[in-house]
Design an enzyme around this catalytic site. Structure first.
Site, PDB file in Angstrom:
ATOM      1  N   ASP A 116       0.706  -1.161   0.218  1.00  0.00           N
ATOM      2  CA  ASP A 116       0.043   0.141  -0.160  1.00  0.00           C
ATOM      3  C   ASP A 116       0.854   1.287   0.024  1.00  0.00           C
ATOM      4  O   ASP A 116       1.779   1.348   0.823  1.00  0.00           O
ATOM      5  CB  ASP A 116      -0.907  -0.096   1.304  1.00  0.00           C
ATOM      6  CG  ASP A 116      -1.946   1.096   1.119  1.00  0.00           C
ATOM      7  OD1 ASP A 116      -1.802   2.056   1.049  1.00  0.00           O
ATOM      8  OD2 ASP A 116      -3.253   0.691   1.217  1.00  0.00           O
ATOM      9  N   ILE A 117       0.636   2.138  -0.861  1.00  0.00           N
ATOM     10  CA  ILE A 117       1.496   3.293  -1.096  1.00  0.00           C
ATOM     11  C   ILE A 117       1.199   4.332   0.086  1.00  0.00           C
ATOM     12  O   ILE A 117       2.117   5.346   0.289  1.00  0.00           O
ATOM     13  CB  ILE A 117       1.075   3.989  -2.371  1.00  0.00           C
ATOM     14  CG1 ILE A 117       2.371   4.785  -3.031  1.00  0.00           C
ATOM     15  CG2 ILE A 117      -0.119   4.856  -2.377  1.00  0.00           C
ATOM     16  CD1 ILE A 117       3.453   3.904  -3.524  1.00  0.00           C
ATOM     17  N   HIS A 150     -10.092  -5.842  -2.642  1.00  0.00           N
ATOM     18  CA  HIS A 150      -8.726  -5.951  -2.206  1.00  0.00           C
ATOM     19  C   HIS A 150      -8.972  -6.107  -0.604  1.00  0.00           C
ATOM     20  O   HIS A 150      -9.682  -5.626   0.081  1.00  0.00           O
ATOM     21  CB  HIS A 150      -7.815  -4.648  -2.462  1.00  0.00           C
ATOM     22  CG  HIS A 150      -8.421  -3.373  -1.870  1.00  0.00           C
ATOM     23  ND1 HIS A 150      -9.563  -2.644  -2.762  1.00  0.00           N
ATOM     24  CD2 HIS A 150      -8.232  -2.477  -1.051  1.00  0.00           C
ATOM     25  CE1 HIS A 150      -9.838  -1.583  -2.143  1.00  0.00           C
ATOM     26  NE2 HIS A 150      -9.020  -1.192  -0.992  1.00  0.00           N
ATOM     27  N   HIS A 192      -6.544  -5.690   2.679  1.00  0.00           N
ATOM     28  CA  HIS A 192      -5.466  -4.994   3.554  1.00  0.00           C
ATOM     29  C   HIS A 192      -4.852  -6.064   4.447  1.00  0.00           C
ATOM     30  O   HIS A 192      -5.321  -6.787   5.179  1.00  0.00           O
ATOM     31  CB  HIS A 192      -6.007  -3.855   3.996  1.00  0.00           C
ATOM     32  CG  HIS A 192      -6.384  -2.580   3.410  1.00  0.00           C
ATOM     33  ND1 HIS A 192      -5.649  -1.676   3.303  1.00  0.00           N
ATOM     34  CD2 HIS A 192      -7.649  -2.248   2.983  1.00  0.00           C
ATOM     35  CE1 HIS A 192      -6.592  -0.523   2.514  1.00  0.00           C
ATOM     36  NE2 HIS A 192      -7.459  -1.191   2.562  1.00  0.00           N
TER      37      HIS A 192
HETATM   38  P1  AMP Z   1      -9.950   1.394   0.328  1.00  0.00           P
HETATM   39  O1  AMP Z   1     -10.396   1.234  -1.092  1.00  0.00           O
HETATM   40  O2  AMP Z   1     -10.478   2.529   1.338  1.00  0.00           O
HETATM   41  O3  AMP Z   1      -9.623  -0.019   1.166  1.00  0.00           O
HETATM   42  O4  AMP Z   1      -8.348   2.279   0.216  1.00  0.00           O
HETATM   43  C1  AMP Z   1      -7.705   1.819  -0.925  1.00  0.00           C
HETATM   44  C2  AMP Z   1      -5.966   1.755  -0.575  1.00  0.00           C
HETATM   45  O5  AMP Z   1      -5.286   1.661  -1.653  1.00  0.00           O
HETATM   46  C3  AMP Z   1      -5.422   3.023   0.253  1.00  0.00           C
HETATM   47  O6  AMP Z   1      -4.979   2.467   1.534  1.00  0.00           O
HETATM   48  C4  AMP Z   1      -4.508   3.471  -0.723  1.00  0.00           C
HETATM   49  O7  AMP Z   1      -3.594   4.067   0.045  1.00  0.00           O
HETATM   50  C5  AMP Z   1      -4.129   2.372  -1.738  1.00  0.00           C
HETATM   51  N1  AMP Z   1      -3.669   2.756  -2.972  1.00  0.00           N
HETATM   52  C6  AMP Z   1      -4.309   3.470  -3.750  1.00  0.00           C
HETATM   53  N2  AMP Z   1      -3.654   3.821  -4.830  1.00  0.00           N
HETATM   54  C7  AMP Z   1      -2.573   2.892  -4.751  1.00  0.00           C
HETATM   55  C8  AMP Z   1      -1.304   2.536  -5.524  1.00  0.00           C
HETATM   56  N3  AMP Z   1      -1.126   3.201  -6.713  1.00  0.00           N
HETATM   57  N4  AMP Z   1      -0.538   1.891  -5.135  1.00  0.00           N
HETATM   58  C9  AMP Z   1      -0.661   1.187  -3.813  1.00  0.00           C
HETATM   59  N5  AMP Z   1      -1.624   1.480  -3.065  1.00  0.00           N
HETATM   60  C10 AMP Z   1      -2.500   2.324  -3.654  1.00  0.00           C
END
Ligand code: AMP
Length: 134
Positions: A29-30, A93, A95
């Site tokens: 996660d970025i 996804h 986490h």
């Molecule tokens: P959620 O949809 O609320 O579970 O959050 C989406 C997650 O994706 C967040 O924690 C972001 O930091 C992560 N995220 C979004 N874009 C990217 C990316 N390009 N690379 C890695 N993680 C990402």
């Protein structure tokens, strides 16, 4: 239109990949809550995780389990916590977050700001611990 995670899976957008098989992809996660915070996504583009079939959801969790074991090996922790939110990116996804305390899982916590070198080092540590690696 392809989601940002489909573009990551396709290699059109860079990611710190820690594990992959024919159906699933895991990357850092970025905006990590802690070092080792990883996302597991199905290569098949589905928004809501519970729209996956029973078989796909089970397979995703088995894949996630092995990524979690690699995270725990690379970043010793009490447990690896799992969370499904999915409100920000419309691509299912999971986490995976190495935790010492329950509060490490709070998504309202400030996110870590890591350098490219730090992300690469975390990526390498988890990938090297992942037993499914080629
Ligand atoms: P959620 O949809 O609320 O579970 O959050 C989406 C997650 O994706 C967040 O924690 C972001 O930091 C992560 N995220 C979004 N874009 C990217 C990316 N390009 N690379 C890695 N993680 C990402």
């Amino acid at each position: 239109m392809a989601t940002i995670f489909s573009k990551i899976v396709a290699g059109e957008i860079p990611s710190y990949k820690v594990a992959e098989d024919d159906k699933f992809y895991a990357f850092l996660d970025i905006n990590p809550l802690v070092k080792g915070h990883t996302l597991v996504v199905p290569k098949k583009e589905v928004d809501y995780i519970y729209d996956l079939s029973d078989e796909e959801l089970a397979a995703m969790h088995v894949f996630a389990k092995h990524v979690a074991l690699a995270i725990q090996k690379a970043f010793p922790c009490r447990k690896v916590g799992e969370a499904v939110i999915g409100l920000e990116v419309p691509h299912a996804h999971i986490h995976l977050i190495p935790i010492q305390n329950e509060s490490d899982m709070l998504f309202s916590n400030p996110k870590l700001k890591l350098s490219d070198e730090e992300f690469k080092s975390i990526e390498e540590r988890i990938h090297n611990a992942w037993e499914g690696k080629a």
